[in-house]
Design a protein around this motif. Structure first.
Motif, PDB file in Angstrom:
ATOM      1  N   ASP A  87       0.852  -1.189   0.000  1.00 47.23           N
ATOM      2  CA  ASP A  87       0.000   0.000   0.000  1.00 47.23           C
ATOM      3  C   ASP A  87       0.883   1.233   0.000  1.00 47.23           C
ATOM      4  OD1 ASP A  87      -2.411  -1.173  -0.184  1.00 47.23           O
ATOM      5  OD2 ASP A  87      -2.772  -1.263   1.987  1.00 47.23           O
ATOM      6  N   ALA A  88       0.405   2.297  -0.652  1.00 47.87           N
ATOM      7  CA  ALA A  88       1.197   3.525  -0.688  1.00 47.87           C
ATOM      8  C   ALA A  88       0.258   4.727  -0.797  1.00 47.87           C
ATOM      9  CB  ALA A  88       2.151   3.482  -1.876  1.00 47.87           C
ATOM     10  N   VAL A  89       0.553   5.766  -0.035  1.00 49.40           N
ATOM     11  CA  VAL A  89      -0.202   7.022  -0.162  1.00 49.40           C
ATOM     12  C   VAL A  89       0.778   8.190  -0.156  1.00 49.40           C
ATOM     13  CG1 VAL A  89      -2.393   6.290   0.861  1.00 49.40           C
ATOM     14  CG2 VAL A  89      -0.537   7.070   2.353  1.00 49.40           C
ATOM     15  N   LEU A  90       0.386   9.255  -0.804  1.00 48.97           N
ATOM     16  CA  LEU A  90       1.230  10.449  -0.825  1.00 48.97           C
ATOM     17  C   LEU A  90       0.936  11.268   0.424  1.00 48.97           C
ATOM     18  CD1 LEU A  90       3.277  11.940  -2.644  1.00 48.97           C
ATOM     19  CD2 LEU A  90       1.333  13.264  -3.526  1.00 48.97           C
ATOM     20  N   LYS A  91       1.991  11.649   1.129  1.00 47.59           N
ATOM     21  CA  LYS A  91       1.804  12.497   2.299  1.00 47.59           C
ATOM     22  C   LYS A  91       2.841  13.609   2.183  1.00 47.59           C
ATOM     23  CE  LYS A  91       1.173  12.308   7.272  1.00 47.59           C
ATOM     24  NZ  LYS A  91       1.482  11.579   8.487  1.00 47.59           N
ATOM     25  N   GLY A  92       2.370  14.811   1.857  1.00 51.13           N
ATOM     26  CA  GLY A  92       3.304  15.908   1.588  1.00 51.13           C
ATOM     27  C   GLY A  92       4.097  15.575   0.344  1.00 51.13           C
ATOM     28  N   LYS A  93       5.438  15.629   0.475  1.00 48.61           N
ATOM     29  CA  LYS A  93       6.267  15.323  -0.690  1.00 48.61           C
ATOM     30  C   LYS A  93       6.668  13.861  -0.732  1.00 48.61           C
ATOM     31  CE  LYS A  93       8.180  19.811  -1.737  1.00 48.61           C
ATOM     32  NZ  LYS A  93       9.338  20.696  -1.659  1.00 48.61           N
ATOM     33  N   ASN A  94       6.380  13.140   0.348  1.00 44.06           N
ATOM     34  CA  ASN A  94       6.836  11.756   0.442  1.00 44.06           C
ATOM     35  C   ASN A  94       5.713  10.757   0.215  1.00 44.06           C
ATOM     36  OD1 ASN A  94       9.447  12.475   0.887  1.00 44.06           O
ATOM     37  ND2 ASN A  94       9.247  12.452   3.122  1.00 44.06           N
ATOM     38  N   ILE A  95       6.132   9.557  -0.122  1.00 44.48           N
ATOM     39  CA  ILE A  95       5.170   8.480  -0.270  1.00 44.48           C
ATOM     40  C   ILE A  95       5.304   7.579   0.949  1.00 44.48           C
ATOM     41  CG2 ILE A  95       4.594   6.430  -1.645  1.00 44.48           C
ATOM     42  CD1 ILE A  95       5.835   8.130  -4.048  1.00 44.48           C
ATOM     43  N   ILE A  96       4.186   7.365   1.628  1.00 48.46           N
ATOM     44  CA  ILE A  96       4.225   6.482   2.789  1.00 48.46           C
ATOM     45  C   ILE A  96       3.801   5.092   2.312  1.00 48.46           C
ATOM     46  CG2 ILE A  96       3.431   6.067   5.152  1.00 48.46           C
ATOM     47  CD1 ILE A  96       4.750   8.772   4.883  1.00 48.46           C
ATOM     48  N   CYS A  97       4.692   4.158   2.494  1.00 50.51           N
ATOM     49  CA  CYS A  97       4.445   2.813   1.992  1.00 50.51           C
ATOM     50  C   CYS A  97       4.141   1.893   3.169  1.00 50.51           C
ATOM     51  CB  CYS A  97       5.702   2.375   1.258  1.00 50.51           C
ATOM     52  SG  CYS A  97       5.468   0.873   0.359  1.00 50.51           S
ATOM     53  N   SER A  98       3.069   1.105   3.061  1.00 46.26           N
ATOM     54  CA  SER A  98       2.719   0.162   4.135  1.00 46.26           C
ATOM     55  C   SER A  98       3.001  -1.250   3.659  1.00 46.26           C
ATOM     56  CB  SER A  98       1.240   0.269   4.492  1.00 46.26           C
ATOM     57  OG  SER A  98       0.957   1.608   4.811  1.00 46.26           O
ATOM     58  N   ILE A  99       3.772  -1.974   4.465  1.00 52.63           N
ATOM     59  CA  ILE A  99       4.245  -3.288   4.047  1.00 52.63           C
ATOM     60  C   ILE A  99       3.674  -4.356   4.967  1.00 52.63           C
ATOM     61  CG2 ILE A  99       6.336  -4.682   3.702  1.00 52.63           C
ATOM     62  CD1 ILE A  99       7.422  -1.425   3.804  1.00 52.63           C
ATOM     63  N   PRO A 100       2.959  -5.322   4.406  1.00 54.73           N
ATOM     64  CA  PRO A 100       2.408  -6.373   5.264  1.00 54.73           C
ATOM     65  C   PRO A 100       3.522  -7.210   5.892  1.00 54.73           C
ATOM     66  CG  PRO A 100       1.945  -6.834   2.938  1.00 54.73           C
ATOM     67  CD  PRO A 100       2.609  -5.503   2.991  1.00 54.73           C
ATOM     68  N   SER A 101       3.213  -7.794   7.048  1.00 54.84           N
ATOM     69  CA  SER A 101       4.302  -8.423   7.815  1.00 54.84           C
ATOM     70  C   SER A 101       4.897  -9.647   7.131  1.00 54.84           C
ATOM     71  CB  SER A 101       3.825  -8.783   9.220  1.00 54.84           C
ATOM     72  OG  SER A 101       2.636  -9.527   9.137  1.00 54.84           O
ATOM     73  N   TYR A 102       4.167 -10.270   6.181  1.00 53.60           N
ATOM     74  CA  TYR A 102       4.765 -11.443   5.528  1.00 53.60           C
ATOM     75  C   TYR A 102       5.867 -11.039   4.548  1.00 53.60           C
ATOM     76  CZ  TYR A 102       2.319 -10.836   1.022  1.00 53.60           C
ATOM     77  OH  TYR A 102       1.893 -10.370  -0.188  1.00 53.60           O
ATOM     78  N   ARG A 103       5.947  -9.733   4.228  1.00 51.46           N
ATOM     79  CA  ARG A 103       7.009  -9.265   3.335  1.00 51.46           C
ATOM     80  C   ARG A 103       8.224  -8.806   4.145  1.00 51.46           C
ATOM     81  NH1 ARG A 103       6.356  -7.759  -1.789  1.00 51.46           N
ATOM     82  NH2 ARG A 103       8.613  -7.917  -1.638  1.00 51.46           N
ATOM     83  N   PHE A 104       8.745  -9.721   4.986  1.00 53.95           N
ATOM     84  CA  PHE A 104       9.884  -9.337   5.820  1.00 53.95           C
ATOM     85  C   PHE A 104      11.178  -9.253   5.012  1.00 53.95           C
ATOM     86  CE2 PHE A 104       8.684 -13.761   6.431  1.00 53.95           C
ATOM     87  CZ  PHE A 104       9.790 -14.415   5.947  1.00 53.95           C
ATOM     88  N   ASP A 105      11.108  -9.536   3.685  1.00 50.95           N
ATOM     89  CA  ASP A 105      12.292  -9.344   2.851  1.00 50.95           C
ATOM     90  C   ASP A 105      12.543  -7.867   2.600  1.00 50.95           C
ATOM     91  OD1 ASP A 105       9.769  -9.651   1.301  1.00 50.95           O
ATOM     92  OD2 ASP A 105      11.048  -9.114  -0.410  1.00 50.95           O
ATOM     93  N   ILE A 106      11.552  -7.020   2.960  1.00 47.37           N
ATOM     94  CA  ILE A 106      11.725  -5.583   2.751  1.00 47.37           C
ATOM     95  C   ILE A 106      12.334  -4.960   4.007  1.00 47.37           C
ATOM     96  CG2 ILE A 106      10.511  -3.396   2.360  1.00 47.37           C
ATOM     97  CD1 ILE A 106       8.583  -4.950   0.573  1.00 47.37           C
ATOM     98  N   PHE A 107      13.598  -4.529   3.872  1.00 47.77           N
ATOM     99  CA  PHE A 107      14.314  -3.944   5.005  1.00 47.77           C
ATOM    100  C   PHE A 107      14.234  -2.425   4.979  1.00 47.77           C
ATOM    101  CE2 PHE A 107      16.353  -8.029   4.580  1.00 47.77           C
ATOM    102  CZ  PHE A 107      16.665  -8.395   5.879  1.00 47.77           C
ATOM    103  N   GLY A 108      14.417  -1.865   3.792  1.00 53.59           N
ATOM    104  CA  GLY A 108      14.545  -0.409   3.768  1.00 53.59           C
ATOM    105  C   GLY A 108      14.216   0.165   2.400  1.00 53.59           C
ATOM    106  N   LEU A 109      14.768   1.346   2.162  1.00 54.01           N
ATOM    107  CA  LEU A 109      14.397   2.126   0.983  1.00 54.01           C
ATOM    108  C   LEU A 109      14.707   1.419  -0.339  1.00 54.01           C
ATOM    109  CD1 LEU A 109      15.658   5.606   2.243  1.00 54.01           C
ATOM    110  CD2 LEU A 109      13.296   4.749   2.154  1.00 54.01           C
ATOM    111  N   MET A 110      15.885   0.773  -0.394  1.00 54.88           N
ATOM    112  CA  MET A 110      16.266   0.169  -1.665  1.00 54.88           C
ATOM    113  C   MET A 110      15.328  -0.968  -2.058  1.00 54.88           C
ATOM    114  SD  MET A 110      18.640   1.999  -2.720  1.00 54.88           S
ATOM    115  CE  MET A 110      19.682   1.230  -3.928  1.00 54.88           C
TER     116      MET A 110
END
Lengths: 463, 545
Positions: B305-328
């Motif tokens: 999930d992703a929404v725009l908040k100001g200039k940034n995009i806030i991304c919501s990651i479900p807990s089963y996607r623990f392969d996602i550590f950070g920005l890259m």
């Protein structure tokens, strides 16, 4: 185009022009060449389709010891009949008179019903004017004559008798010129020209190893694309091979079954205190386990050349760089036609302006273009230390399928940040043997390390 | 890389309206390599960081995103009740402190689903579970147990009937006499007590991380499941559980919460992880010019999930996607959602000038001289064997550097010399025509901390008239014409060379190598029938820095 002839060939052609059909013996006389020179010359001319050689064979016969004896003294049976012409005689008398020929003479005379016998005497019954074989004996006499001119029936009467007839098979060659040869003008002026059209033996060319040629070719491509070559150690502490590349210490890739660990080698100096501290912290935070420095000290045979490039980056903190490393890497695998325990890898990195994914793809595309591969595409993949990660798929016409070649990506910040690298770093690399296999059309990668001279001596260098 | 077999018809049912061809073409763009494709069945390799891809349910979720059929994060709808309580006994703290779990109801279980759940379980054990050490999972028939459960410890004399067996065994017997016991028993160390899950009737449900009880075996008659995860780390245990929960919900089960009570343990929340990212970073890394809305759409196609908040995009990651550590990782999700095939490669002019390494240049020059002298380049492994390095050449094997647990007997020792391998090469070419002349340059190793790696250069000549003079001339002229180096030879001895026809090679009084005629013993060991002469010198410190 005028042909160059050897002196021997010239003499033979000239002789045959004067006398169109000659045996080798005649040619010896008419050319003054040795039998061996004639033999070679005829062979050369035949290969050039300038001479026709007709081979035939004939049989001559002559008289053997018993044949000659019969020629001078009459056939044994004639001599027996002559003794009986006037009177019958006793066995013993005839035996003494004729000796060893008495037996055969008696046999033939009796069989032809020329004589009769009583208890101890022999009588003449018929006196033939001509006995089979006598005509032949006369015909041959002391000479050699061709078998085919003799009356076969008459010959057969004495042919099989021991040591009467000697047979001699003679092979004949008749040499003549083909129509083309007949029109050849032979210049008698001596020339130093040789036959430049003849076949010559192969020599074995000393060469650089085909895999080294591929490595050199790849090196040169990247140098011309602005990359500088660096060299690093093949033995590495796990710290640079794994820890610095965000591979947790309990990751399956680090197990003995995939990686070669050196027996009893723990590296004392693995990195700066700051590097060790920051990397261990990153591992603890992201992978949630207690990082162990002894694990990082264990010395391995590098599993990739990425450890060389990342260490170079960490030590030099470059803002603008294109660097590559080329060398041996190791995997603890069973050796097979597609796997080696030791193979060559190239690994390159880009830091600075334009260090982005599309440029990374562009560098790959250019590289493949230069090694002659134009049909490529990129697929996402996974590497522990890059994100995003892609792999190149190239289409191989010979195999009719897509093959995975180099992998690539942008180093994770979990890799770069602890090492004080602030700019994005592009990285790519892969095995060289795979490319060389495509180039040389090999389907067994072990061939590169067999050093089989037959292969090395016969593989085309530029493919 | 692990492999999963998928059925096109099942995938089509799960995804919605797509053709088989669309599926085949899209699988690689999820990062799945097609290994084989045969009518309805397709086998794909998936990355170990995506255990959800070990089931067709997980792959269907991914493909729905790529096709735009369903996008955005998968939300777990968990019915909250207090019916399923797991109490944690403090005794587990020192052994395996954490437990978590979930209930999945009203699903249809067929052989296919059982097979996939088992594969998923194995995959999770191997990957995030680190061979069950970090965390392990048990899936049970809910209707065969009574709540509340207790996560506790027991002595090794405790008895129960383990899964797939018909008689009771003690814990010790399980650890000694079963495959799983022997494989994973070491995780429990030598502790007197081991972890155990009991139900309210004191029935043994599970002996983590080794084996479940036979009572709760899941069959095709099972309708309701209980999933438990135990481990040494709470986050990993919950991550593991979230993969199974996501897959079970996708498979049609209704999820119901389990309540965990006890020291340090809490009920799983399956919270979305939120990461804020700026479009500049994404475009900088990808070399793209994507708008915020394109980025948000791409993230949603990657099932985030992703929404725009100001200039940034806030991304919501479900807990089963623990392969996602950070920005890259998010940059990659954008690239995948947008489609790798939609990025056109570009070649910008290089800002740097390239250069070969001087070592490579010098080795290349040396090779060219050797070629000119009629020597062919050989290429041998650095990792070879005691047989080649020492036994065949009669050399001392006291300072060998060996590797642990090599799968190949021919590759166990790092070479300290190149010459033995060149002799081995000659022995394998005795039927090829002579003269045979080979050379090689490469790294040799010797003990030190770190290990010393130096570059050596060796040459060998084999033919009826091979002589010391010949090989000395070759080396002398090579070094002279190549690097203007003068060498001398001094009488010496060496176990591979013939006594009286062996010399040390010296440069400015320093020994740099050995040269001579190979002795009869070595030649006979190799069954070579013609004389051999050779040399080996160090290039490091001589022509290479």
């Amino acid at each position: 185009m005028s042909q160059v002839f050897h002196e021997i060939e010239k003499k033979i052609i000239t002789a045959l022009k004067n006398n169109p059909q000659q045996t080798p013996e005649k040619l010896e006389k008419s050319t003054n060449l040795s039998p061996d020179q004639i033999r070679r010359g005829i062979e050369w001319l035949k290969l050039k389709e300038l001479a026709i050689v007709i081979e035939s064979q004939s049989i001559t016969i002559s008289l053997g010891k018993n044949g000659l004896d019969s020629f001078y003294n009459g056939l044994p049976e004639r001599r027996l009949l002559n003794l009986l012409k006037n009177e019958s005689k006793k066995f013993k008398v005839l035996q003494n008179e004729l000796g060893s020929i008495f037996g055969p003479a008696m046999g033939i005379a009796r069989k032809n019903n020329w004589i009769d016998t009583s208890e101890d005497e022999i009588f003449l019954k018929n006196y033939p004017s001509e006995i089979p074989g006598e005509k032949t004996l006369k015909q041959i006499g002391e000479n050699k004559i061709l078998k085919n001119i003799i009356d076969k029936n008459d010959l057969s009467a004495i042919f099989k008798r021991p040591d009467f007839i000697l047979e001699n098979i003679i092979k004949n060659k008749e040499i003549s010129l083909t129509e083309i040869a007949k029109s050849i003008e032979i210049t008698t002026e001596p020339t130093n020209a040789i036959n430049v059209e003849s076949k010559v033996p192969d020599v074995f060319v000393a060469r650089t190893h085909p895999l080294k040629d591929t490595i050199d070719e790849i090196r040169e491509i990247f140098v011309t694309l602005g990359f500088t070559e660096i060299i690093g150690s093949m033995t590495q502490p796990s710290f640079w091979n794994f820890d610095a590349l965000f591979t947790p210490q309990d990751h399956p890739a680090r197990e003995l079954q995939d990686t070669f660990y050196l027996d009893g080698f723990s590296t004392k100096k693995i990195g700066t205190l700051d590097q060790i501290k920051k990397i261990s912290e990153s591992h603890k935070k992201n992978w949630r386990y207690s990082w162990n420095i002894d694990e990082a000290r264990k010395t391995v045979l590098r599993t990739h050349t990425t450890c060389v490039t990342i260490k170079h980056l960490a030590e030099n903190k470059l803002d603008e760089a294109r660097v590559f490393s080329l060398g041996r890497v190791f995997r603890n695998e069973k050796v097979s036609y597609k796997h080696l325990v030791e193979f060559n890898q190239i690994e390159g990195i880009v830091v600075g302006k334009n260090a982005n994914l599309r440029n990374l793809m562009g560098i790959q595309r250019e590289f493949y273009k230069r090694i002659g591969i134009t049909k490529i595409k990129f697929w996402p993949t996974f590497f522990p230390y890059t994100e995003p990660s892609l792999q190149t798929m190239v289409y191989n016409d010979k195999l009719g399928k897509w093959i995975e070649l180099f992998g690539m990506g942008v180093f994770r910040q979990e890799v770069t940040k602890p090492l004080g690298i602030t700019k994005p770093v592009l990285a790519w690399g892969g095995g060289i043997e795979r490319i060389a296999m495509l180039k040389y059309g090999l389907d067994d990668v072990r061939e590169f390390y067999n050093n089989n001279l037959n292969w090395l001596r016969n593989t085309t260098k530029c493919q | 890389m692990p492999v999963v077999e998928l059925s096109y018809s099942r995938l089509q049912k799960l995804i919605g309206k797509v053709s088989k061809k669309q599926i085949t073409e899209s699988l690689p763009f999820l990062g799945l390599d097609i290994e084989s494709d045969n009518e309805d069945l397709v086998r794909v390799e998936y990355s170990p960081n995506r255990p959800d891809y070990c089931t067709d349910f997980g792959i269907a979720l991914g493909l729905q995103g790529l096709f735009g059929i369903k996008t955005g994060a998968i939300k777990l709808n968990i019915k909250k009740t207090n019916d399923y309580i797991i109490r944690v006994d403090p005794s587990v703290t020192k052994i395996r402190p954490f437990v978590t779990g979930i209930i999945a109801k009203n699903g249809r279980i067929d052989d296919d689903i059982i097979k996939q759940l088992m594969a998923l379980q194995e995959d999770l054990h191997l990957g995030i579970g680190r061979k069950r050490k970090k965390s392990s999972i048990g899936i049970h028939d809910l209707d065969k147990m009574s709540f509340p459960l207790t996560y506790t410890t027991t002595k090794r004399t405790h008895k129960f009937t383990p899964l797939n067996l018909e008689k009771e065994l003690t814990i010790s017997e399980i650890l000694e006499n079963t495959d799983v016991g022997r494989n994973y028993g070491k995780i429990l160390g030598n502790s007197d007590i081991v972890p155990l899950i009991l139900d309210s009737k004191k029935q043994t449900i599970s002996f983590p991380p080794i084996i479940n009880s036979a009572i709760t075996t899941v069959t095709t008659n099972t309708r309701n499941l209980f999933v438990e995860v135990t481990g040494i780390n709470k986050d990993d245990a919950e991550n593991m559980l979230s993969v199974v929960a996501t897959i079970l919900q996708t498979a049609g089960f209704v999820l119901v919460s389990a309540k965990i009570l006890g020291v340090k343990n809490t009920s799983p929340k399956f919270e979305l992880k939120k990461i804020s990212i700026n479009s500049n970073l994404i475009n900088e890394i990808l070399g793209s010019n994507l708008s915020n809305s394109q980025i948000i759409l791409s993230l949603k196609k990657s099932r985030l999930d992703a929404v725009l908040k100001g200039k940034n995009i806030i991304c919501s990651i479900p807990s089963y996607r623990f392969d996602i550590f950070g920005l890259m990782d998010l940059v990659e999700e954008v690239a995948l959602g947008y489609g790798i095939q939609n990025f056109e490669p570009i070649l910008s002019p290089s800002q740097t000038l390239g250069q070969s390494n001087t070592t490579s240049i010098k080795i290349k020059s040396l090779s060219l001289i050797m070629i000119g002298l009629g020597y062919t380049e050989a290429l041998n492994s650095s990792l070879t064997s005691k047989r080649v390095l020492y036994d065949m050449t009669n050399r001392q094997s006291t300072d060998m550097i060996s590797v642990l647990d090599s799968k190949s007997q021919e590759h166990t020792i790092l070479r300290d010399s190149i010459l033995p391998e060149l002799l081995e090469n000659l022995s394998r070419n005795i039927h090829a025509s002579y003269p045979q002349k080979l050379f090689e340059t490469g790294i040799v190793f010797s003990k030190g901390n770190p290990i010393n790696e130096i570059t050596n250069f060796a040459g060998i000549s084999s033919h009826q008239d091979a002589s010391f003079t010949e090989i000395k001339s070759i080396l002398q002229s090579t070094l002279k014409i190549g690097f203007n180096l003068e060498i001398e030879t001094k009488t010496s001895s060496h176990p591979t060379f013939e006594e009286g026809r062996t010399a040390s090679i010296l440069h400015h009084g320093k020994i740099i190598g050995i040269i001579g005629e190979i002795n009869t013993k070595t030649i006979e060991n190799y069954k070579i029938r013609v004389p051999v002469v050779g040399f080996e010198i160090y290039l490091s410190d001589l022509i290479i820095d």
